[in-house]
Motif scaffolding. Structure first.
Motif, PDB file in Angstrom:
ATOM      1  N   GLY A 121      13.846   2.768  -0.516  1.00 34.72           N
ATOM      2  CA  GLY A 121      14.515   1.485  -0.357  1.00 34.72           C
ATOM      3  C   GLY A 121      15.745   1.342  -1.232  1.00 34.72           C
ATOM      4  O   GLY A 121      16.742   0.728  -0.838  1.00 34.72           O
ATOM      5  N   ILE A 122      15.718   1.915  -2.417  1.00 36.29           N
ATOM      6  CA  ILE A 122      16.862   1.833  -3.330  1.00 36.29           C
ATOM      7  C   ILE A 122      18.093   2.502  -2.732  1.00 36.29           C
ATOM      8  O   ILE A 122      19.229   2.043  -2.911  1.00 36.29           O
ATOM      9  CB  ILE A 122      16.504   2.459  -4.689  1.00 36.29           C
ATOM     10  CG1 ILE A 122      15.497   1.575  -5.435  1.00 36.29           C
ATOM     11  CG2 ILE A 122      17.744   2.677  -5.546  1.00 36.29           C
ATOM     12  CD1 ILE A 122      14.962   2.191  -6.714  1.00 36.29           C
ATOM     13  N   PHE A 123      17.881   3.583  -1.980  1.00 37.85           N
ATOM     14  CA  PHE A 123      19.008   4.347  -1.448  1.00 37.85           C
ATOM     15  C   PHE A 123      19.277   4.092   0.039  1.00 37.85           C
ATOM     16  O   PHE A 123      20.172   4.712   0.618  1.00 37.85           O
ATOM     17  CB  PHE A 123      18.783   5.834  -1.677  1.00 37.85           C
ATOM     18  CG  PHE A 123      18.856   6.230  -3.129  1.00 37.85           C
ATOM     19  CD1 PHE A 123      20.084   6.467  -3.727  1.00 37.85           C
ATOM     20  CD2 PHE A 123      17.709   6.340  -3.893  1.00 37.85           C
ATOM     21  CE1 PHE A 123      20.164   6.821  -5.063  1.00 37.85           C
ATOM     22  CE2 PHE A 123      17.777   6.690  -5.230  1.00 37.85           C
ATOM     23  CZ  PHE A 123      19.019   6.928  -5.827  1.00 37.85           C
ATOM     24  N   GLY A 124      18.510   3.207   0.673  1.00 42.29           N
ATOM     25  CA  GLY A 124      18.802   2.856   2.056  1.00 42.29           C
ATOM     26  C   GLY A 124      17.973   3.563   3.092  1.00 42.29           C
ATOM     27  O   GLY A 124      18.313   3.555   4.286  1.00 42.29           O
ATOM     28  N   GLY A 125      16.857   4.176   2.690  1.00 44.26           N
ATOM     29  CA  GLY A 125      15.986   4.845   3.640  1.00 44.26           C
ATOM     30  C   GLY A 125      14.856   3.942   4.104  1.00 44.26           C
ATOM     31  O   GLY A 125      14.674   2.830   3.606  1.00 44.26           O
ATOM     32  N   SER A 126      14.082   4.418   5.062  1.00 46.36           N
ATOM     33  CA  SER A 126      12.962   3.653   5.598  1.00 46.36           C
ATOM     34  C   SER A 126      11.758   3.753   4.664  1.00 46.36           C
ATOM     35  O   SER A 126      11.605   4.739   3.947  1.00 46.36           O
ATOM     36  CB  SER A 126      12.569   4.174   6.982  1.00 46.36           C
ATOM     37  OG  SER A 126      13.650   4.044   7.889  1.00 46.36           O
ATOM     38  N   PRO A 127      10.882   2.756   4.662  1.00 43.84           N
ATOM     39  CA  PRO A 127       9.665   2.812   3.857  1.00 43.84           C
ATOM     40  C   PRO A 127       8.721   3.889   4.376  1.00 43.84           C
ATOM     41  O   PRO A 127       8.815   4.310   5.531  1.00 43.84           O
ATOM     42  CB  PRO A 127       9.063   1.418   4.035  1.00 43.84           C
ATOM     43  CG  PRO A 127       9.605   0.944   5.352  1.00 43.84           C
ATOM     44  CD  PRO A 127      10.979   1.514   5.449  1.00 43.84           C
ATOM     45  N   THR A 128       7.806   4.335   3.529  1.00 44.51           N
ATOM     46  CA  THR A 128       6.964   5.475   3.877  1.00 44.51           C
ATOM     47  C   THR A 128       5.485   5.104   3.927  1.00 44.51           C
ATOM     48  O   THR A 128       5.070   4.074   3.403  1.00 44.51           O
ATOM     49  CB  THR A 128       7.140   6.616   2.856  1.00 44.51           C
ATOM     50  OG1 THR A 128       6.715   6.151   1.561  1.00 44.51           O
ATOM     51  CG2 THR A 128       8.581   7.070   2.787  1.00 44.51           C
ATOM     52  N   VAL A 146      11.672   4.698  13.476  1.00 49.85           N
ATOM     53  CA  VAL A 146      11.852   3.536  12.604  1.00 49.85           C
ATOM     54  C   VAL A 146      13.320   3.286  12.287  1.00 49.85           C
ATOM     55  O   VAL A 146      13.807   2.160  12.439  1.00 49.85           O
ATOM     56  CB  VAL A 146      11.017   3.676  11.318  1.00 49.85           C
ATOM     57  CG1 VAL A 146      11.365   2.586  10.316  1.00 49.85           C
ATOM     58  CG2 VAL A 146       9.530   3.613  11.656  1.00 49.85           C
ATOM     59  N   PRO A 147      14.097   4.297  11.844  1.00 46.64           N
ATOM     60  CA  PRO A 147      15.521   4.018  11.600  1.00 46.64           C
ATOM     61  C   PRO A 147      16.295   3.642  12.859  1.00 46.64           C
ATOM     62  O   PRO A 147      17.251   2.866  12.784  1.00 46.64           O
ATOM     63  CB  PRO A 147      16.040   5.326  10.984  1.00 46.64           C
ATOM     64  CG  PRO A 147      15.061   6.365  11.377  1.00 46.64           C
ATOM     65  CD  PRO A 147      13.736   5.674  11.445  1.00 46.64           C
ATOM     66  N   ILE A 148      15.885   4.193  13.998  1.00 46.60           N
ATOM     67  CA  ILE A 148      16.564   3.809  15.235  1.00 46.60           C
ATOM     68  C   ILE A 148      16.352   2.328  15.521  1.00 46.60           C
ATOM     69  O   ILE A 148      17.275   1.588  15.864  1.00 46.60           O
ATOM     70  CB  ILE A 148      16.053   4.648  16.425  1.00 46.60           C
ATOM     71  CG1 ILE A 148      16.492   6.100  16.266  1.00 46.60           C
ATOM     72  CG2 ILE A 148      16.572   4.093  17.744  1.00 46.60           C
ATOM     73  CD1 ILE A 148      15.965   7.003  17.349  1.00 46.60           C
ATOM     74  N   ILE A 149      15.115   1.877  15.361  1.00 44.65           N
ATOM     75  CA  ILE A 149      14.782   0.484  15.663  1.00 44.65           C
ATOM     76  C   ILE A 149      15.393  -0.466  14.646  1.00 44.65           C
ATOM     77  O   ILE A 149      15.885  -1.543  14.997  1.00 44.65           O
ATOM     78  CB  ILE A 149      13.252   0.316  15.717  1.00 44.65           C
ATOM     79  CG1 ILE A 149      12.675   1.123  16.893  1.00 44.65           C
ATOM     80  CG2 ILE A 149      12.868  -1.159  15.861  1.00 44.65           C
ATOM     81  CD1 ILE A 149      11.161   1.243  16.854  1.00 44.65           C
ATOM     82  N   THR A 150      15.374  -0.071  13.374  1.00 49.45           N
ATOM     83  CA  THR A 150      15.846  -0.967  12.311  1.00 49.45           C
ATOM     84  C   THR A 150      17.344  -0.880  12.067  1.00 49.45           C
ATOM     85  O   THR A 150      17.927  -1.768  11.436  1.00 49.45           O
ATOM     86  CB  THR A 150      15.128  -0.662  10.984  1.00 49.45           C
ATOM     87  OG1 THR A 150      15.388   0.703  10.614  1.00 49.45           O
ATOM     88  CG2 THR A 150      13.626  -0.872  11.130  1.00 49.45           C
ATOM     89  N   GLY A 151      17.975   0.198  12.539  1.00 48.76           N
ATOM     90  CA  GLY A 151      19.397   0.370  12.282  1.00 48.76           C
ATOM     91  C   GLY A 151      19.704   1.095  10.992  1.00 48.76           C
ATOM     92  O   GLY A 151      20.860   1.257  10.622  1.00 48.76           O
ATOM     93  N   PHE A 152      18.668   1.579  10.288  1.00 47.37           N
ATOM     94  CA  PHE A 152      18.893   2.353   9.069  1.00 47.37           C
ATOM     95  C   PHE A 152      19.374   3.762   9.434  1.00 47.37           C
ATOM     96  O   PHE A 152      19.074   4.266  10.520  1.00 47.37           O
ATOM     97  CB  PHE A 152      17.611   2.455   8.245  1.00 47.37           C
ATOM     98  CG  PHE A 152      17.179   1.154   7.622  1.00 47.37           C
ATOM     99  CD1 PHE A 152      18.008   0.048   7.620  1.00 47.37           C
ATOM    100  CD2 PHE A 152      15.936   1.034   7.020  1.00 47.37           C
ATOM    101  CE1 PHE A 152      17.622  -1.147   7.036  1.00 47.37           C
ATOM    102  CE2 PHE A 152      15.523  -0.158   6.431  1.00 47.37           C
ATOM    103  CZ  PHE A 152      16.372  -1.255   6.449  1.00 47.37           C
TER     104      PHE A 152
END
Length: 443
Positions: free
Chosen positions: A284-291, A47-53
């Motif tokens: 989300g507040i700190f810049g991580g992916s949703p769970t 997910v972070p790879i795809i979204t850029g997070f």
């Protein structure tokens, strides 16, 4: 809460269950916890790879979210909270419109809404959710989220078709040729194979390799603050349908684990929804992916017959430690587009098919017009990515497909009732086992 009853593994038969309130010896429990990390890792880091997070941030808050989940459910519901794929399409659109910070505001919105749903479910029960989202509706919503992502997989695939094909074949062959844990990790194996081929053939971006070399082994991950622009308020509504998918995932997890344990875990459904909503909000507040809850880990529990929440505490702590390694995050972030194209072609298809599985497992009758039109129209709207714009308002395929499915089903169901043919539909909607099954991508 932290006093697990010890079970001697030498006295366990193949069919014996280690319950959430029990644990094996700590050495074995740590090993089981590591196994849960491996099971969730393949899907979570995509997910972070795809979204850029930032990947390290995602791993950190998936571990923190899992701890929150265990605390809120009183250590009675074993689960790992990994990255949710249901957010991919709205995150991509929101990032294009207002940047990563704006996408994070959408994640926070969904987290808050899910937490509110959790509070409502805790005090009112789950039957009303089954009436609003019968299996034909919940299955269609999950399916259209996956199929709507098809263009994103195509765009990465065509960057390097050969590497993408090798990666896709690795995923398919692993799932076919191997059983047990290796077969369940086909996505991760495919990524590793594709990554190795890319390194051997010099397909990895040199700047990404330099970033890996420069990254320290230990340190805090990158934190990103959410941003909100009132002028973009209408665009954030594209995230709202994701709440429905997360409700289906969490309720399915509760039902699935309860079935394996032969326990009624429905009283914990509200707590599970609230915990996932809170974890998503904090991430989300700190810049991580949703769970969301993870089906891969249900698979591990089903195979090992060990449901001890102690193992999930080990998994959560391990994920937090991995999140505190910028070098691990840099390695993940350097994954070539061709590898992503191959693995997402399989993964997005699996998300769509999970929706189909919800129909099959709940024996949805597609001879009924309301089911035919609700599913058919919703899927076409999402796959074609219909867009409706009115001034600054703009709604994409996921929002419109979800709305179309809900409106068509309940409109036709209501009309059938008025014409005296709604008895069977009402009976279906009132079934006590109406909650849809789990909707994790790799389940």
């Amino acid at each position: 809460m932290f006093t697990w009853r010890h079970r001697d593994h030498t006295n366990l038969s193949a069919n014996d269950i280690v319950y959430p309130e029990e644990r094996l010896a700590w050495g074995r429990t740590i090993g089981l916890g590591m196994q849960h990390v491996v099971a969730m890792f393949g899907a979570t880091f995509l997910v972070p790879i795809i979204t850029g997070f930032p990947p390290s941030t995602t791993l950190l808050f998936s571990g923190i979210g899992t701890i929150l989940f265990l605390l809120i459910t009183k250590n009675q519901l074993p689960s790992y909270l990994g990255s949710s794929f249901a957010f991919l399409a709205p995150i991509g659109a929101a990032t294009t419109i207002g940047g990563p910070g704006f996408a994070l505001s959408g994640i926070i919105l969904v987290g808050v809404l899910l937490a509110i749903v959790g509070v409502i479910v805790h005090f009112s029960g789950t039957r009303w959710i089954g009436a609003v989202m019968p299996p034909v509706v919940s299955g269609t919503i999950v399916a259209l989220i996956g199929f709507n992502l098809a263009p994103a997989a195509r765009d990465n695939f065509i960057v390097d078709p050969l590497l993408a094909t090798i990666t896709l074949l690795a995923v398919i062959l692993t799932s076919v040729l191997f059983r047990g844990m290796v077969g369940r990790l086909s996505i991760l194996v495919g990524v590793v194979v594709g990554y190795v081929v890319a390194l051997a053939t010099q397909r990895v971006d040199p700047e990404a390799l330099a970033a890996i070399e420069a990254a320290p082994w230990f340190g805090l991950p990158e934190f990103t603050s959410p941003t909100f622009d009132p002028a973009l308020l209408p665009a954030i509504l594209m995230f709202v349908p994701v709440v429905l998918a997360l409700v289906a995932e969490n309720l399915g997890h509760v039902k699935g684990v309860g079935q394996l344990l032969s326990r009624d875990l429905d009283p914990l459904a509200g707590r599970a929804l609230f915990a996932d909503g809170l974890a998503t909000t904090i991430s989300g507040i700190f810049g991580g992916s949703p769970t969301t809850t993870y089906g891969e880990n249900i698979g591990v529990m089903s195979a090992t017959r060990v449901f001890s929440t102690a193992a999930y505490w080990v998994a959560a702590i391990t994920a937090i430690l991995l999140g505190l390694s910028p070098k691990v995050g840099a390695v993940i972030f350097a994954t070539p587009p061709g590898v992503l194209g191959g693995v997402t072609t399989a993964l997005y298809g699996l998300i769509g098919i999970i929706g189909v599985r919800i129909w099959v497992e709940n024996q949805v009758d597609f001879s009924k017009p309301r089911n035919q039109f609700a599913a058919g129209v919703g899927l076409i709207v999402a796959i074609a990515d219909f867009t409706l714009s009115a001034g600054q308002l703009s709604f994409g395929g996921i929002v419109l497909g979800t709305v179309a499915t809900l409106v068509i089903y309940h409109l036709m169901d209501g009309l059938e009732r008025l014409r005296g043919r709604g008895t069977e539909a009402g009976a279906d909607a009132a079934r006590p086992d109406h909650a849809p099954p789990a909707t994790d991508p790799a389940d």
